[in-house]
Design a protein around this motif. Structure first.
Motif, mmCIF file in Angstrom:
data_model
loop_
_atom_site.group_PDB
_atom_site.id
_atom_site.type_symbol
_atom_site.label_atom_id
_atom_site.label_comp_id
_atom_site.label_asym_id
_atom_site.label_seq_id
_atom_site.Cartn_x
_atom_site.Cartn_y
_atom_site.Cartn_z
ATOM 1 N N ASP A 60 0.823 -1.214 0.000
ATOM 2 C CA ASP A 60 0.000 0.000 0.000
ATOM 3 C C ASP A 60 0.862 1.272 0.000
ATOM 4 O O ASP A 60 0.353 2.377 -0.158
ATOM 5 C CB ASP A 60 -0.999 0.008 1.181
ATOM 6 C CG ASP A 60 -0.353 -0.192 2.550
ATOM 7 O OD1 ASP A 60 0.589 -1.004 2.655
ATOM 8 O OD2 ASP A 60 -0.792 0.460 3.521
ATOM 9 N N HIS A 61 2.191 1.102 0.125
ATOM 10 C CA HIS A 61 3.116 2.244 0.098
ATOM 11 C C HIS A 61 4.072 2.216 -1.097
ATOM 12 O O HIS A 61 4.430 3.250 -1.644
ATOM 13 C CB HIS A 61 3.915 2.299 1.406
ATOM 14 C CG HIS A 61 3.021 2.453 2.597
ATOM 15 N ND1 HIS A 61 2.710 3.673 3.144
ATOM 16 C CD2 HIS A 61 2.296 1.533 3.295
ATOM 17 C CE1 HIS A 61 1.849 3.501 4.135
ATOM 18 N NE2 HIS A 61 1.579 2.210 4.252
ATOM 19 N N ASP A 141 1.793 3.692 10.012
ATOM 20 C CA ASP A 141 2.430 2.381 9.967
ATOM 21 C C ASP A 141 3.483 2.197 11.053
ATOM 22 O O ASP A 141 4.669 1.994 10.784
ATOM 23 C CB ASP A 141 3.026 2.114 8.572
ATOM 24 C CG ASP A 141 1.946 2.016 7.515
ATOM 25 O OD1 ASP A 141 1.370 3.070 7.197
ATOM 26 O OD2 ASP A 141 1.658 0.903 7.055
ATOM 27 N N HIS A 214 -4.591 6.783 7.493
ATOM 28 C CA HIS A 214 -4.486 5.319 7.478
ATOM 29 C C HIS A 214 -5.587 4.669 8.329
ATOM 30 O O HIS A 214 -5.346 3.683 9.032
ATOM 31 C CB HIS A 214 -3.091 4.873 7.950
ATOM 32 C CG HIS A 214 -2.542 3.663 7.227
ATOM 33 N ND1 HIS A 214 -3.172 2.432 7.252
ATOM 34 C CD2 HIS A 214 -1.432 3.478 6.482
ATOM 35 C CE1 HIS A 214 -2.477 1.555 6.550
ATOM 36 N NE2 HIS A 214 -1.412 2.174 6.053
HETATM 37 ZN ZN ZN Z 1 0.214 0.975 5.311
#
Ligand code: ZN
Ligand code: ZN
Length: 254
Positions: A60-61, A141, A214
């Motif tokens: 996702d990054h 994160d 997030h």
């Molecule tokens: Zn993430």
């Protein structure tokens, strides 16, 4: 200095930061065309980006980084650990730069300060990005806060802060037990109260923007995230911005 989000959450992340003549993208978890569309929403062309700064190797990054950077000739910066974890995906690309998670560096007019974080990746970092006058702290994160994280974020003018889940919602959710353990663990993701705890622990006297980011679709709501951060800052909940998965958030000026 100003910043905006292309989208935030487990399906993809991207944050644009610029000052003077320098513009960088932090992470790219979207496909090539999707990223261009999201940039266009902010009035930006892909080729106007001076660099992509990667936080860690979760898809996702980093998922969209190799293809997007190669297509538009954008230099990529990532920790040595992140590059080691995804080595083959950047093969043949001319401008991929590694750095140690403790070393600050400059890209054009921006100073980039990596902040090592506890997360289940090889050498994950988050960033404090400044232009000499103002500083933006980006923190998503991570499973738990650390003294170094709090020292790094203290005194920032703006913060993008992970509010991944509400502990009660995660506990009651139908996620498999090992996944719940991973998310709530020391190398997982920050829950709302932990994010609020960071705000309570740091110097927020210069803070003019705070964005919750997030957020889990299943295990959080914007209202719960706002309420947690607002109580830590003693401010109105609607002063807390939300970085959504689909729309991110619009330009914020510092
Ligand atoms: Zn993430
Ligand atoms: Zn991650």
């Amino acid at each position: 200095m100003r910043f905006a989000s292309l989208g935030s959450g487990s399906e993809g992340n991207g944050l644009v930061v610029e000052s003077g003549g320098t513009r960088v993208l932090v992470d790219c978890g979207f496909g090539v065309r999707d990223t261009a569309t999201r940039l266009a929403r902010l009035g930006l062309q892909p080729r106007s980006l001076a660099a992509i700064l990667v936080t860690h190797e979760h898809s996702d990054h980093i998922g969209g980084v190799p293809a997007f950077a190669a297509r538009h000739g954008i230099p990529v910066w990532a920790t040595f650990g992140t590059l080691a974890a995804v080595s083959t995906r950047f093969e043949g690309m001319a401008e991929v730069y590694g750095f140690d998670s403790h070393d600050r560096f400059a890209i054009g007019e921006l100073e980039v300060i990596p902040v090592p974080v506890p997360h289940d990746a090889r050498e994950p970092v988050q960033y404090v990005i400044g232009d000499g006058a103002r500083r933006l702290g980006v923190l998503t994160d991570l499973g738990v806060s650390t003294a170094h994280v709090e020292a790094s974020l203290s005194g920032c003018d703006a913060l993008v802060l992970e509010c991944n889940h509400d502990l009660g919602m995660l506990e009651k959710s139908d996620y498999p037990y090992p996944l719940k353990q991973r998310i709530a663990g020391r190398l997982g993701h920050l829950h709302n109260e932990a994010a609020a705890g960071i705000l309570a622990a740091i110097d927020t006297s210069r803070l003019t923007h705070i964005i919750a980011a997030h957020l889990s679709k299943q295990n959080n709501t914007a209202e719960l995230a706002r309420a947690a951060l607002a109580s830590a800052l003693s401010c109105a909940p609607d002063w807390i911005g939300i970085a959504g998965q689909a729309a991110g958030f619009d330009w914020r000026e510092l």
